[in-house]
Design an enzyme around this catalytic site. Structure first.
Site, PDB file in Angstrom:
ATOM      1  N   HIS A 161      43.491  57.258  27.961  1.00  0.00           N
ATOM      2  CA  HIS A 161      44.434  56.813  29.013  1.00  0.00           C
ATOM      3  C   HIS A 161      43.693  56.535  30.318  1.00  0.00           C
ATOM      4  O   HIS A 161      44.277  56.639  31.389  1.00  0.00           O
ATOM      5  CB  HIS A 161      45.543  57.843  29.258  1.00  0.00           C
ATOM      6  CG  HIS A 161      46.136  58.393  27.997  1.00  0.00           C
ATOM      7  ND1 HIS A 161      47.192  57.797  27.347  1.00  0.00           N
ATOM      8  CD2 HIS A 161      45.786  59.459  27.236  1.00  0.00           C
ATOM      9  CE1 HIS A 161      47.488  58.495  26.259  1.00  0.00           C
ATOM     10  NE2 HIS A 161      46.648  59.497  26.158  1.00  0.00           N
ATOM     11  N   SER A 282      29.303  35.704  46.117  1.00  0.00           N
ATOM     12  CA  SER A 282      30.499  35.076  46.640  1.00  0.00           C
ATOM     13  C   SER A 282      30.100  34.085  47.721  1.00  0.00           C
ATOM     14  O   SER A 282      29.141  34.321  48.454  1.00  0.00           O
ATOM     15  CB  SER A 282      31.423  36.145  47.220  1.00  0.00           C
ATOM     16  OG  SER A 282      32.287  35.585  48.197  1.00  0.00           O
ATOM     17  N   LYS A 288      28.782  40.572  48.108  1.00  0.00           N
ATOM     18  CA  LYS A 288      29.304  40.637  46.749  1.00  0.00           C
ATOM     19  C   LYS A 288      28.252  40.365  45.669  1.00  0.00           C
ATOM     20  O   LYS A 288      27.374  39.547  45.836  1.00  0.00           O
ATOM     21  CB  LYS A 288      30.441  39.621  46.567  1.00  0.00           C
ATOM     22  CG  LYS A 288      31.700  39.970  47.314  1.00  0.00           C
ATOM     23  CD  LYS A 288      32.395  41.210  46.780  1.00  0.00           C
ATOM     24  CE  LYS A 288      33.142  40.946  45.486  1.00  0.00           C
ATOM     25  NZ  LYS A 288      34.395  40.223  45.656  1.00  0.00           N
ATOM     26  N   GLU A 295      33.177  38.897  32.825  1.00  0.00           N
ATOM     27  CA  GLU A 295      34.517  38.394  33.148  1.00  0.00           C
ATOM     28  C   GLU A 295      34.832  37.121  32.376  1.00  0.00           C
ATOM     29  O   GLU A 295      35.920  36.951  31.822  1.00  0.00           O
ATOM     30  CB  GLU A 295      34.632  38.116  34.649  1.00  0.00           C
ATOM     31  CG  GLU A 295      34.703  39.370  35.489  1.00  0.00           C
ATOM     32  CD  GLU A 295      34.666  39.049  36.980  1.00  0.00           C
ATOM     33  OE1 GLU A 295      35.660  39.315  37.653  1.00  0.00           O
ATOM     34  OE2 GLU A 295      33.650  38.514  37.465  1.00  0.00           O
TER      35      GLU A 295
END
Ligand code: ARG
Length: 461
Positions: A161, A282, A288, A295
Protein backbone atom coordinates in the site's frame (compact mmCIF):
# COMPACT_ATOMS: atom_id res chain seq x y z
CA UNK A 1 -7.81 5.25 -69.52
CA UNK A 2 -7.12 1.67 -70.28
CA UNK A 3 -3.39 2.10 -70.49
CA UNK A 4 -3.43 3.97 -67.19
CA UNK A 5 -5.35 1.16 -65.49
CA UNK A 6 -2.97 -1.35 -66.92
CA UNK A 7 0.00 -0.05 -65.03
CA UNK A 8 -1.29 -2.31 -62.25
CA UNK A 9 -0.11 -5.87 -62.22
CA UNK A 10 -3.67 -6.96 -61.58
CA UNK A 11 -5.42 -4.48 -63.90
CA UNK A 12 -6.25 -6.83 -66.79
CA UNK A 13 -10.02 -6.76 -66.16
CA UNK A 14 -10.29 -3.09 -65.16
CA UNK A 15 -11.46 -0.27 -67.40
CA UNK A 16 -10.66 2.80 -65.33
CA UNK A 17 -7.82 3.67 -62.98
CA UNK A 18 -8.24 4.33 -59.26
CA UNK A 19 -8.13 7.92 -58.06
CA UNK A 20 -4.99 9.21 -56.38
CA UNK A 21 -6.79 9.18 -53.06
CA UNK A 22 -7.86 5.56 -53.45
CA UNK A 23 -4.33 4.71 -54.51
CA UNK A 24 -2.93 6.24 -51.35
CA UNK A 25 -5.69 4.75 -49.24
CA UNK A 26 -5.10 1.21 -50.43
CA UNK A 27 -1.31 1.21 -50.74
CA UNK A 28 0.92 -0.21 -48.03
CA UNK A 29 4.35 0.25 -49.59
CA UNK A 30 5.23 3.17 -47.30
CA UNK A 31 5.14 0.89 -44.30
CA UNK A 32 5.54 -2.65 -45.59
CA UNK A 33 8.79 -1.96 -47.47
CA UNK A 34 10.55 -2.68 -44.19
CA UNK A 35 9.84 -6.38 -44.91
CA UNK A 36 11.91 -6.32 -48.10
CA UNK A 37 14.56 -8.73 -46.83
CA UNK A 38 11.90 -11.22 -45.80
CA UNK A 39 10.09 -10.78 -49.11
CA UNK A 40 13.24 -11.61 -51.04
CA UNK A 41 14.10 -14.52 -48.76
CA UNK A 42 10.57 -15.95 -49.17
CA UNK A 43 10.67 -15.51 -52.95
CA UNK A 44 14.04 -17.25 -53.21
CA UNK A 45 12.79 -20.22 -51.21
CA UNK A 46 9.62 -20.39 -53.31
CA UNK A 47 11.52 -20.17 -56.61
CA UNK A 48 13.99 -22.87 -55.58
CA UNK A 49 11.15 -25.18 -54.70
CA UNK A 50 9.45 -24.45 -58.05
CA UNK A 51 12.68 -25.41 -59.83
CA UNK A 52 13.23 -28.54 -57.72
CA UNK A 53 9.71 -29.66 -58.57
CA UNK A 54 10.21 -28.98 -62.29
CA UNK A 55 7.56 -26.23 -62.28
CA UNK A 56 10.07 -23.65 -63.57
CA UNK A 57 13.38 -24.35 -65.32
CA UNK A 58 16.84 -24.17 -63.82
CA UNK A 59 17.59 -21.23 -66.05
CA UNK A 60 14.49 -19.35 -64.85
CA UNK A 61 15.65 -19.96 -61.30
CA UNK A 62 19.12 -18.68 -62.13
CA UNK A 63 17.59 -15.49 -63.57
CA UNK A 64 15.34 -15.03 -60.54
CA UNK A 65 18.25 -15.51 -58.14
CA UNK A 66 20.41 -13.08 -60.04
CA UNK A 67 17.61 -10.50 -60.27
CA UNK A 68 16.71 -10.74 -56.59
CA UNK A 69 20.41 -10.37 -55.77
CA UNK A 70 20.53 -7.11 -57.72
CA UNK A 71 17.35 -5.87 -56.02
CA UNK A 72 18.82 -6.74 -52.63
CA UNK A 73 21.83 -4.57 -53.38
CA UNK A 74 19.71 -1.75 -54.76
CA UNK A 75 17.49 -1.58 -51.70
CA UNK A 76 20.39 -1.89 -49.29
CA UNK A 77 22.22 0.94 -51.06
CA UNK A 78 19.08 3.11 -51.06
CA UNK A 79 18.98 3.10 -54.86
CA UNK A 80 15.70 1.21 -55.23
CA UNK A 81 12.79 3.35 -56.39
CA UNK A 82 9.63 2.49 -54.44
CA UNK A 83 6.43 3.28 -56.26
CA UNK A 84 3.02 3.93 -54.74
CA UNK A 85 1.52 2.78 -58.03
CA UNK A 86 2.82 -0.68 -57.23
CA UNK A 87 0.88 -0.77 -53.99
CA UNK A 88 3.06 -2.84 -51.73
CA UNK A 89 6.52 -4.29 -51.15
CA UNK A 90 5.63 -7.50 -52.98
CA UNK A 91 4.56 -5.90 -56.26
CA UNK A 92 7.39 -3.37 -56.17
CA UNK A 93 9.98 -6.12 -55.96
CA UNK A 94 8.25 -8.39 -58.45
CA UNK A 95 7.91 -5.61 -61.03
CA UNK A 96 11.58 -4.68 -60.68
CA UNK A 97 12.54 -8.33 -61.01
CA UNK A 98 10.66 -8.59 -64.27
CA UNK A 99 12.29 -5.40 -65.51
CA UNK A 100 15.67 -6.93 -64.70
CA UNK A 101 15.25 -10.52 -65.91
CA UNK A 102 12.16 -10.61 -68.11
CA UNK A 103 9.88 -13.66 -68.31
CA UNK A 104 11.56 -15.56 -65.48
CA UNK A 105 10.44 -12.74 -63.19
CA UNK A 106 6.88 -13.21 -64.36
CA UNK A 107 7.10 -16.91 -63.49
CA UNK A 108 8.05 -16.30 -59.84
CA UNK A 109 4.43 -15.89 -58.78
CA UNK A 110 3.46 -19.37 -60.07
CA UNK A 111 1.53 -21.25 -57.40
CA UNK A 112 1.66 -18.28 -55.06
CA UNK A 113 -0.59 -15.39 -54.11
CA UNK A 114 0.18 -12.20 -52.27
CA UNK A 115 -2.10 -13.61 -49.59
CA UNK A 116 0.26 -16.43 -48.63
CA UNK A 117 3.26 -14.28 -49.55
CA UNK A 118 2.43 -11.46 -47.14
CA UNK A 119 1.55 -13.89 -44.35
CA UNK A 120 4.95 -15.53 -44.87
CA UNK A 121 6.79 -12.21 -44.89
CA UNK A 122 5.18 -11.03 -41.65
CA UNK A 123 5.99 -14.31 -39.93
CA UNK A 124 9.61 -14.16 -41.07
CA UNK A 125 9.85 -10.55 -39.98
CA UNK A 126 8.31 -11.21 -36.60
CA UNK A 127 10.40 -14.29 -35.99
CA UNK A 128 13.55 -12.22 -36.60
CA UNK A 129 12.19 -9.45 -34.38
CA UNK A 130 11.48 -11.92 -31.58
CA UNK A 131 15.05 -13.20 -31.82
CA UNK A 132 16.38 -9.64 -31.47
CA UNK A 133 14.05 -8.96 -28.57
CA UNK A 134 15.15 -12.16 -26.83
CA UNK A 135 18.81 -11.18 -27.13
CA UNK A 136 18.09 -7.72 -25.69
CA UNK A 137 15.87 -9.13 -22.97
CA UNK A 138 18.72 -11.38 -21.94
CA UNK A 139 21.10 -8.42 -21.75
CA UNK A 140 18.61 -6.48 -19.68
CA UNK A 141 17.92 -9.39 -17.34
CA UNK A 142 21.61 -9.92 -16.81
CA UNK A 143 22.11 -6.20 -16.09
CA UNK A 144 19.38 -6.50 -13.44
CA UNK A 145 21.16 -9.48 -11.92
CA UNK A 146 24.48 -7.60 -11.90
CA UNK A 147 22.90 -4.72 -10.01
CA UNK A 148 21.10 -7.14 -7.68
CA UNK A 149 24.42 -8.78 -6.91
CA UNK A 150 26.02 -5.46 -5.95
CA UNK A 151 23.05 -4.66 -3.73
CA UNK A 152 22.28 -8.17 -2.47
CA UNK A 153 22.58 -7.05 1.17
CA UNK A 154 21.53 -3.39 0.88
CA UNK A 155 18.50 -2.88 3.13
CA UNK A 156 15.55 -0.85 1.95
CA UNK A 157 11.97 -0.65 3.11
CA UNK A 158 9.64 -3.06 1.37
CA UNK A 159 6.21 -1.52 0.85
CA UNK A 160 2.62 -2.65 0.75
CA UNK A 161 0.00 0.00 0.00
CA UNK A 162 3.06 2.23 -0.44
CA UNK A 163 3.43 2.17 3.37
CA UNK A 164 6.63 0.86 4.93
CA UNK A 165 5.98 -2.85 5.51
CA UNK A 166 9.11 -4.91 6.22
CA UNK A 167 12.79 -4.61 5.39
CA UNK A 168 13.95 -6.21 2.16
CA UNK A 169 17.21 -5.89 0.31
CA UNK A 170 17.42 -3.84 -2.86
CA UNK A 171 18.86 -6.90 -4.57
CA UNK A 172 15.78 -8.88 -3.60
CA UNK A 173 13.54 -6.14 -4.94
CA UNK A 174 15.37 -6.15 -8.28
CA UNK A 175 15.11 -9.92 -8.54
CA UNK A 176 11.32 -9.56 -8.44
CA UNK A 177 11.68 -7.77 -11.78
CA UNK A 178 14.06 -10.44 -13.01
CA UNK A 179 11.22 -12.94 -12.50
CA UNK A 180 8.73 -10.78 -14.40
CA UNK A 181 11.09 -10.31 -17.33
CA UNK A 182 11.94 -14.01 -17.34
CA UNK A 183 8.27 -14.83 -17.76
CA UNK A 184 8.19 -12.33 -20.62
CA UNK A 185 11.06 -14.20 -22.27
CA UNK A 186 9.09 -17.45 -21.91
CA UNK A 187 6.07 -15.85 -23.52
CA UNK A 188 8.09 -14.55 -26.48
CA UNK A 189 9.65 -18.00 -26.92
CA UNK A 190 6.22 -19.58 -26.91
CA UNK A 191 4.84 -17.06 -29.39
CA UNK A 192 7.82 -17.74 -31.67
CA UNK A 193 6.75 -21.38 -32.04
CA UNK A 194 3.41 -20.45 -33.55
CA UNK A 195 4.96 -17.65 -35.61
CA UNK A 196 7.46 -19.96 -37.28
CA UNK A 197 4.94 -21.82 -39.45
CA UNK A 198 4.77 -21.54 -43.20
CA UNK A 199 1.71 -20.16 -45.03
CA UNK A 200 3.27 -20.46 -48.54
CA UNK A 201 1.50 -23.03 -50.67
CA UNK A 202 -1.91 -21.87 -49.48
CA UNK A 203 -1.81 -19.49 -52.46
CA UNK A 204 -4.93 -17.29 -52.55
CA UNK A 205 -6.86 -19.46 -50.11
CA UNK A 206 -7.47 -22.96 -51.42
CA UNK A 207 -3.99 -24.23 -52.23
CA UNK A 208 -2.06 -24.51 -55.49
CA UNK A 209 -2.65 -26.71 -58.53
CA UNK A 210 1.06 -27.43 -59.06
CA UNK A 211 3.04 -30.29 -57.54
CA UNK A 212 4.48 -28.03 -54.82
CA UNK A 213 6.57 -29.20 -51.87
CA UNK A 214 5.71 -27.01 -48.91
CA UNK A 215 7.82 -28.89 -46.35
CA UNK A 216 11.05 -28.14 -48.21
CA UNK A 217 10.19 -24.42 -48.31
CA UNK A 218 9.47 -24.49 -44.57
CA UNK A 219 12.83 -26.15 -43.96
CA UNK A 220 14.71 -23.67 -46.13
CA UNK A 221 13.13 -20.73 -44.30
CA UNK A 222 13.84 -22.27 -40.90
CA UNK A 223 10.15 -22.65 -40.07
CA UNK A 224 9.15 -25.37 -37.67
CA UNK A 225 6.17 -26.60 -39.71
CA UNK A 226 3.75 -25.70 -42.48
CA UNK A 227 0.37 -24.17 -41.68
CA UNK A 228 -2.00 -27.14 -41.87
CA UNK A 229 -5.01 -25.51 -43.48
CA UNK A 230 -4.80 -23.22 -46.50
CA UNK A 231 -7.73 -21.01 -45.47
CA UNK A 232 -6.29 -20.57 -42.00
CA UNK A 233 -2.81 -20.03 -43.43
CA UNK A 234 -3.76 -16.85 -45.31
CA UNK A 235 -6.11 -15.41 -42.71
CA UNK A 236 -4.48 -16.24 -39.37
CA UNK A 237 -2.93 -13.31 -37.52
CA UNK A 238 -3.10 -14.91 -34.06
CA UNK A 239 0.68 -14.89 -33.86
CA UNK A 240 0.73 -11.10 -34.24
CA UNK A 241 -1.92 -10.71 -31.56
CA UNK A 242 -0.06 -13.06 -29.23
CA UNK A 243 3.08 -11.09 -29.84
CA UNK A 244 1.34 -7.80 -28.98
CA UNK A 245 -0.10 -9.46 -25.87
CA UNK A 246 3.40 -10.55 -24.82
CA UNK A 247 4.64 -7.01 -25.59
CA UNK A 248 1.82 -5.54 -23.51
CA UNK A 249 2.74 -7.66 -20.50
CA UNK A 250 6.37 -6.77 -20.96
CA UNK A 251 5.56 -3.05 -21.15
CA UNK A 252 3.32 -3.38 -18.08
CA UNK A 253 6.36 -4.71 -16.20
CA UNK A 254 8.56 -1.96 -17.61
CA UNK A 255 5.94 0.57 -16.57
CA UNK A 256 5.85 -0.72 -12.99
CA UNK A 257 9.63 -0.54 -12.81
CA UNK A 258 9.55 2.93 -14.36
CA UNK A 259 7.05 4.13 -11.79
CA UNK A 260 9.38 2.95 -9.04
CA UNK A 261 12.42 4.52 -10.68
CA UNK A 262 10.59 7.84 -10.92
CA UNK A 263 9.60 7.66 -7.25
CA UNK A 264 13.01 6.49 -6.09
CA UNK A 265 14.62 9.35 -7.98
CA UNK A 266 12.37 11.99 -6.46
CA UNK A 267 14.42 14.02 -3.96
CA UNK A 268 11.62 13.34 -1.45
CA UNK A 269 12.62 9.67 -1.51
CA UNK A 270 16.12 9.74 -2.95
CA UNK A 271 16.76 5.99 -3.09
CA UNK A 272 18.66 6.08 -6.36
CA UNK A 273 20.36 8.29 -8.90
CA UNK A 274 20.08 7.61 -12.61
CA UNK A 275 22.98 8.55 -14.85
CA UNK A 276 22.54 11.96 -16.44
CA UNK A 277 22.37 10.51 -19.94
CA UNK A 278 18.85 9.19 -19.17
CA UNK A 279 17.54 12.44 -17.73
CA UNK A 280 16.76 15.86 -19.10
CA UNK A 281 16.50 19.33 -17.65
CA UNK A 282 13.74 21.87 -17.62
CA UNK A 283 13.69 24.86 -19.96
CA UNK A 284 12.49 27.11 -17.15
CA UNK A 285 13.61 25.57 -13.85
CA UNK A 286 17.39 25.37 -13.82
CA UNK A 287 17.53 23.02 -10.83
CA UNK A 288 15.51 20.23 -12.47
CA UNK A 289 16.73 16.80 -13.48
CA UNK A 290 13.80 14.85 -14.82
CA UNK A 291 13.58 11.07 -15.25
CA UNK A 292 12.34 11.34 -18.83
CA UNK A 293 13.28 7.85 -19.93
CA UNK A 294 11.25 5.95 -17.31
CA UNK A 295 8.40 8.43 -17.70
CA UNK A 296 8.28 7.90 -21.44
CA UNK A 297 8.47 4.15 -21.06
CA UNK A 298 5.50 4.36 -18.71
CA UNK A 299 3.70 6.43 -21.34
CA UNK A 300 4.61 4.18 -24.25
CA UNK A 301 3.02 1.26 -22.43
CA UNK A 302 -0.37 2.69 -23.34
CA UNK A 303 0.54 2.79 -26.97
CA UNK A 304 1.50 -0.88 -27.02
CA UNK A 305 -1.77 -1.86 -25.26
CA UNK A 306 -3.47 0.12 -28.04
CA UNK A 307 -1.77 -2.00 -30.69
CA UNK A 308 -3.04 -5.17 -29.01
CA UNK A 309 -6.58 -3.74 -29.06
CA UNK A 310 -6.18 -2.68 -32.70
CA UNK A 311 -5.23 -6.17 -33.79
CA UNK A 312 -7.90 -7.91 -31.77
CA UNK A 313 -10.51 -5.57 -33.21
CA UNK A 314 -9.06 -5.90 -36.71
CA UNK A 315 -9.63 -9.64 -36.67
CA UNK A 316 -12.86 -9.99 -34.76
CA UNK A 317 -15.35 -9.86 -37.65
CA UNK A 318 -13.35 -11.09 -40.58
CA UNK A 319 -14.91 -13.93 -42.53
CA UNK A 320 -12.53 -16.49 -44.00
CA UNK A 321 -10.19 -16.21 -45.70
CA UNK A 322 -7.96 -13.23 -46.61
CA UNK A 323 -9.48 -9.74 -46.49
CA UNK A 324 -7.77 -6.47 -47.24
CA UNK A 325 -8.43 -5.47 -43.62
CA UNK A 326 -5.36 -7.56 -42.88
CA UNK A 327 -3.14 -4.92 -44.42
CA UNK A 328 -3.87 -2.90 -41.29
CA UNK A 329 -2.00 -5.47 -39.19
CA UNK A 330 1.42 -4.06 -40.01
CA UNK A 331 1.64 -0.61 -38.46
CA UNK A 332 0.52 -1.71 -34.98
CA UNK A 333 2.75 -4.75 -35.15
CA UNK A 334 5.80 -2.84 -36.37
CA UNK A 335 5.33 -0.11 -33.82
CA UNK A 336 5.04 -2.70 -31.05
CA UNK A 337 8.32 -4.23 -32.27
CA UNK A 338 10.04 -0.83 -32.41
CA UNK A 339 8.75 0.33 -29.04
CA UNK A 340 9.73 -2.84 -27.22
CA UNK A 341 13.11 -3.06 -28.95
CA UNK A 342 14.05 0.55 -28.20
CA UNK A 343 12.77 0.31 -24.64
CA UNK A 344 14.89 -2.77 -24.03
CA UNK A 345 17.99 -1.19 -25.55
CA UNK A 346 17.66 1.80 -23.26
CA UNK A 347 16.78 -0.12 -20.13
CA UNK A 348 19.65 -2.57 -20.51
CA UNK A 349 21.97 0.41 -20.56
CA UNK A 350 20.13 2.31 -17.83
CA UNK A 351 20.35 -0.56 -15.34
CA UNK A 352 24.11 0.01 -15.42
CA UNK A 353 23.59 3.70 -14.77
CA UNK A 354 21.72 3.32 -11.48
CA UNK A 355 23.52 4.39 -8.30
CA UNK A 356 21.99 3.33 -5.03
CA UNK A 357 21.67 5.76 -2.09
CA UNK A 358 21.98 3.16 0.67
CA UNK A 359 22.04 5.92 3.30
CA UNK A 360 18.60 7.17 2.32
CA UNK A 361 17.21 3.65 2.14
CA UNK A 362 18.52 2.94 5.65
CA UNK A 363 17.14 6.24 6.89
CA UNK A 364 13.70 5.40 5.46
CA UNK A 365 13.82 2.11 7.35
CA UNK A 366 14.04 3.92 10.66
CA UNK A 367 10.62 5.45 10.00
CA UNK A 368 7.57 3.24 9.78
CA UNK A 369 8.32 0.46 12.27
CA UNK A 370 9.50 -1.95 9.63
CA UNK A 371 10.44 -4.61 12.21
CA UNK A 372 7.05 -4.70 13.97
CA UNK A 373 6.21 -8.08 12.43
CA UNK A 374 9.55 -9.39 13.67
CA UNK A 375 8.61 -8.42 17.22
CA UNK A 376 5.27 -10.21 16.85
CA UNK A 377 7.04 -13.31 15.48
CA UNK A 378 9.44 -13.13 18.46
CA UNK A 379 6.49 -13.22 20.89
CA UNK A 380 4.93 -16.13 19.00
CA UNK A 381 8.16 -18.07 19.34
CA UNK A 382 7.93 -17.34 23.11
CA UNK A 383 4.51 -19.02 23.15
CA UNK A 384 2.05 -16.17 22.62
CA UNK A 385 -0.74 -16.80 20.05
CA UNK A 386 -0.13 -14.67 16.94
CA UNK A 387 -3.26 -12.50 17.34
CA UNK A 388 -2.27 -11.60 20.93
CA UNK A 389 1.27 -10.86 19.77
CA UNK A 390 -0.12 -8.63 17.01
CA UNK A 391 -2.15 -6.69 19.60
CA UNK A 392 0.82 -6.29 22.01
CA UNK A 393 3.10 -5.02 19.21
CA UNK A 394 0.37 -2.64 18.06
CA UNK A 395 0.43 -1.07 21.54
CA UNK A 396 4.22 -0.89 21.47
CA UNK A 397 4.14 0.87 18.06
CA UNK A 398 1.63 3.38 19.41
CA UNK A 399 3.91 4.15 22.37
CA UNK A 400 7.03 4.41 20.21
CA UNK A 401 5.22 6.67 17.76
CA UNK A 402 4.11 9.06 20.49
CA UNK A 403 7.68 9.21 21.77
CA UNK A 404 9.07 9.71 18.28
CA UNK A 405 11.36 6.67 18.36
CA UNK A 406 11.61 3.38 16.51
CA UNK A 407 10.73 0.13 18.34
CA UNK A 408 14.41 -0.47 19.01
CA UNK A 409 14.48 2.97 20.69
CA UNK A 410 12.28 1.72 23.55
CA UNK A 411 14.06 0.48 26.68
CA UNK A 412 13.73 -3.12 27.78
CA UNK A 413 11.56 -2.05 30.72
CA UNK A 414 9.26 -0.11 28.41
CA UNK A 415 9.01 -3.07 26.05
CA UNK A 416 8.26 -5.45 28.91
CA UNK A 417 5.12 -3.44 29.73
CA UNK A 418 3.61 -4.77 26.49
CA UNK A 419 4.56 -8.35 27.22
CA UNK A 420 6.51 -9.91 30.07
CA UNK A 421 7.84 -12.46 27.57
CA UNK A 422 10.19 -9.86 26.07
CA UNK A 423 13.83 -10.29 27.03
CA UNK A 424 17.20 -8.69 26.25
CA UNK A 425 17.55 -10.79 23.07
CA UNK A 426 14.66 -8.87 21.50
CA UNK A 427 17.03 -6.21 20.17
CA UNK A 428 18.62 -8.68 17.76
CA UNK A 429 15.17 -9.16 16.27
CA UNK A 430 14.33 -5.47 16.12
CA UNK A 431 17.32 -4.59 13.96
CA UNK A 432 17.04 -4.48 10.21
CA UNK A 433 19.90 -6.93 9.79
CA UNK A 434 18.20 -9.40 12.14
CA UNK A 435 14.89 -9.00 10.34
CA UNK A 436 16.50 -9.64 6.95
CA UNK A 437 18.58 -12.60 8.08
CA UNK A 438 15.54 -14.28 9.64
CA UNK A 439 13.80 -14.71 6.27
CA UNK A 440 16.14 -17.45 5.30
CA UNK A 441 14.32 -19.76 2.91
CA UNK A 442 14.03 -20.02 -0.85
CA UNK A 443 12.36 -16.89 -2.16
CA UNK A 444 13.07 -14.95 1.07
CA UNK A 445 14.97 -11.69 1.42
CA UNK A 446 17.88 -12.88 3.64
CA UNK A 447 21.06 -11.74 1.85
CA UNK A 448 22.24 -15.35 1.82
CA UNK A 449 19.06 -16.32 -0.06
CA UNK A 450 19.35 -13.36 -2.41
CA UNK A 451 22.85 -14.52 -3.36
CA UNK A 452 21.58 -18.04 -3.95
CA UNK A 453 18.76 -16.64 -6.10
CA UNK A 454 21.32 -14.65 -8.09
CA UNK A 455 23.31 -17.81 -8.74
CA UNK A 456 20.16 -19.55 -9.97
CA UNK A 457 19.28 -16.52 -12.11
CA UNK A 458 22.72 -16.59 -13.74
CA UNK A 459 22.26 -20.26 -14.49
CA UNK A 460 18.87 -19.54 -16.11
CA UNK A 461 20.45 -16.85 -18.28
N1 ARG B 1 -0.47 -5.50 -49.10
C1 ARG B 1 -1.31 -6.62 -48.81
C2 ARG B 1 -1.34 -6.87 -47.29
O1 ARG B 1 -0.63 -6.23 -46.62
C3 ARG B 1 -0.79 -7.83 -49.49
C4 ARG B 1 -1.82 -8.84 -49.83
C5 ARG B 1 -2.78 -8.31 -50.81
N2 ARG B 1 -3.62 -9.34 -51.31
C6 ARG B 1 -4.67 -9.03 -52.06
N3 ARG B 1 -5.37 -10.00 -52.48
N4 ARG B 1 -4.99 -7.79 -52.32
O2 ARG B 1 -2.08 -7.66 -46.76
Amino acid sequence: MTSNANQYTWAGRFSEPVSDLVKRYTASVDFDQRMWRQDIRGSLAHARMLARQGIITASDLADIERGLGVIHEEIEAGRFVWSLDLEDVHLNIEKRLTALVGDAGKRLHTGRSRNDQVATDIRLYLRDAIDDIQALLKQFRSALVDLAEKEAATPMPGFTHLQVAQPVTFGHHLLAYFEMFSRDAERFADCRKRTARLPLGAAALAGATYPIDRESVAAELGFEAVCENSLDAVSDRDFAIEFCAACSLFMMHISRLSEELVMWMSPRIGFIRIADRFCTGSSIMPQKKNPDVPELARGKTGRVYGHLMSLLTLMKSQPLAYNKDNQEDKEPLFDAVDTVTDTLRIFADMADGITVRADNMAEALTQGFATATDLADYLVKMGLPFRDAHEAVGQAVKAAESRGVDLSGLTLDELKTFSPLIGEDVYAVLTVAGSLAARNHIGGTAPEQVRAAIARARFRL
